[in-house]
Design a protein around this motif. Sequence first.
Motif, mmCIF file in Angstrom:
data_model
loop_
_atom_site.group_PDB
_atom_site.id
_atom_site.type_symbol
_atom_site.label_atom_id
_atom_site.label_comp_id
_atom_site.label_asym_id
_atom_site.label_seq_id
_atom_site.Cartn_x
_atom_site.Cartn_y
_atom_site.Cartn_z
ATOM 1 N N ALA A 36 0.832 -1.207 0.000
ATOM 2 C CA ALA A 36 0.000 0.000 0.000
ATOM 3 C C ALA A 36 0.863 1.253 0.000
ATOM 4 O O ALA A 36 0.565 2.219 -0.712
ATOM 5 C CB ALA A 36 -0.933 -0.007 1.203
ATOM 6 N N ASP A 37 1.928 1.252 0.783
ATOM 7 C CA ASP A 37 2.836 2.408 0.793
ATOM 8 C C ASP A 37 3.450 2.637 -0.578
ATOM 9 O O ASP A 37 3.564 3.785 -1.037
ATOM 10 C CB ASP A 37 3.928 2.223 1.849
ATOM 11 N N ASP A 38 3.828 1.556 -1.242
ATOM 12 C CA ASP A 38 4.372 1.680 -2.602
ATOM 13 C C ASP A 38 3.322 2.230 -3.556
ATOM 14 O O ASP A 38 3.623 3.058 -4.422
ATOM 15 C CB ASP A 38 4.870 0.324 -3.111
ATOM 16 N N LEU A 39 2.082 1.788 -3.391
ATOM 17 C CA LEU A 39 1.006 2.241 -4.267
ATOM 18 C C LEU A 39 0.700 3.724 -4.030
ATOM 19 O O LEU A 39 0.460 4.469 -4.982
ATOM 20 C CB LEU A 39 -0.251 1.391 -4.045
ATOM 21 N N VAL A 40 0.737 4.172 -2.777
ATOM 22 C CA VAL A 40 0.533 5.596 -2.476
ATOM 23 C C VAL A 40 1.643 6.423 -3.119
ATOM 24 O O VAL A 40 1.382 7.467 -3.731
ATOM 25 C CB VAL A 40 0.471 5.840 -0.951
ATOM 26 N N GLN A 41 2.866 5.942 -2.991
ATOM 27 C CA GLN A 41 3.985 6.666 -3.595
ATOM 28 C C GLN A 41 3.825 6.748 -5.114
ATOM 29 O O GLN A 41 4.013 7.801 -5.718
ATOM 30 C CB GLN A 41 5.308 5.993 -3.250
ATOM 31 N N GLU A 42 3.470 5.629 -5.736
ATOM 32 C CA GLU A 42 3.270 5.618 -7.189
ATOM 33 C C GLU A 42 2.146 6.567 -7.596
ATOM 34 O O GLU A 42 2.257 7.295 -8.595
ATOM 35 C CB GLU A 42 2.944 4.186 -7.646
ATOM 36 N N THR A 43 1.071 6.593 -6.799
ATOM 37 C CA THR A 43 -0.048 7.494 -7.083
ATOM 38 C C THR A 43 0.388 8.953 -6.995
ATOM 39 O O THR A 43 0.051 9.762 -7.862
ATOM 40 C CB THR A 43 -1.209 7.218 -6.107
ATOM 41 N N CYS A 44 1.150 9.282 -5.971
ATOM 42 C CA CYS A 44 1.632 10.661 -5.811
ATOM 43 C C CYS A 44 2.553 11.054 -6.958
ATOM 44 O O CYS A 44 2.477 12.173 -7.479
ATOM 45 C CB CYS A 44 2.339 10.829 -4.471
ATOM 46 N N GLU A 45 3.423 10.141 -7.352
ATOM 47 C CA GLU A 45 4.324 10.428 -8.466
ATOM 48 C C GLU A 45 3.532 10.700 -9.740
ATOM 49 O O GLU A 45 3.813 11.644 -10.479
ATOM 50 C CB GLU A 45 5.284 9.259 -8.698
ATOM 51 N N LYS A 46 2.531 9.860 -10.009
ATOM 52 C CA LYS A 46 1.717 10.043 -11.217
ATOM 53 C C LYS A 46 0.901 11.329 -11.132
ATOM 54 O O LYS A 46 0.736 12.035 -12.137
ATOM 55 C CB LYS A 46 0.804 8.836 -11.437
ATOM 56 N N ALA A 47 0.367 11.641 -9.957
ATOM 57 C CA ALA A 47 -0.417 12.871 -9.790
ATOM 58 C C ALA A 47 0.463 14.093 -10.025
ATOM 59 O O ALA A 47 0.054 15.041 -10.709
ATOM 60 C CB ALA A 47 -1.045 12.921 -8.404
#
Length: 177
Positions: free
Chosen positions: A30-41
């Motif tokens: 989940a932490d990796d997914l949040v980071q990926e989401t922030c990067e894409k945003a």
Amino acid sequence: MADDFGQDLIAFLPNLRRFAISLCKSRDVADDLVQETCEKALANRGGYQPGTRMDAWLFRIMRNAWIDRTRRQRTEGVKTDIDDAHFLVGQDGAAVTEARITLDETARAIAALPDDQREVLMLVSVEALSYKEAADILEVPIGTVMSRLARARKKIIDGAGIDGSAGRSADKKGFAQ
């Protein structure tokens, strides 16, 4: 405006993390997914239209990233950390190449043998027949089989450049042990 975007994104991190945990069922993933989401945003901040719901936009990015990740995992198969994979053994490229060259040279040397020597070699060394069985098939004395086999082996050793004296002894059928 850019400052507001960053502040809004930071304020929304706890909500993103909760949604990520519900998708992944693993806090680390989940932490990796949040980071990926922030990067894409952040990379696509131009795609966000101010005045719309930022949470819906971020959730859509996260969900799409999660779908992409699960699809990728299905096609990738099982991942193993290389440090944990000490059971995997590679091949020594030089040894494999040398073995192939020796095999090719040996095959050429066998092909160059006279028919009578090649027949004896195949019957005794490949088909694992005894000298007597080979002699019966070829209708020659056992001594002739032994003589032809010895000459065939000598020609192969010379033709392939093999050192035949490397601490080998022959068993009663003439196989190197």
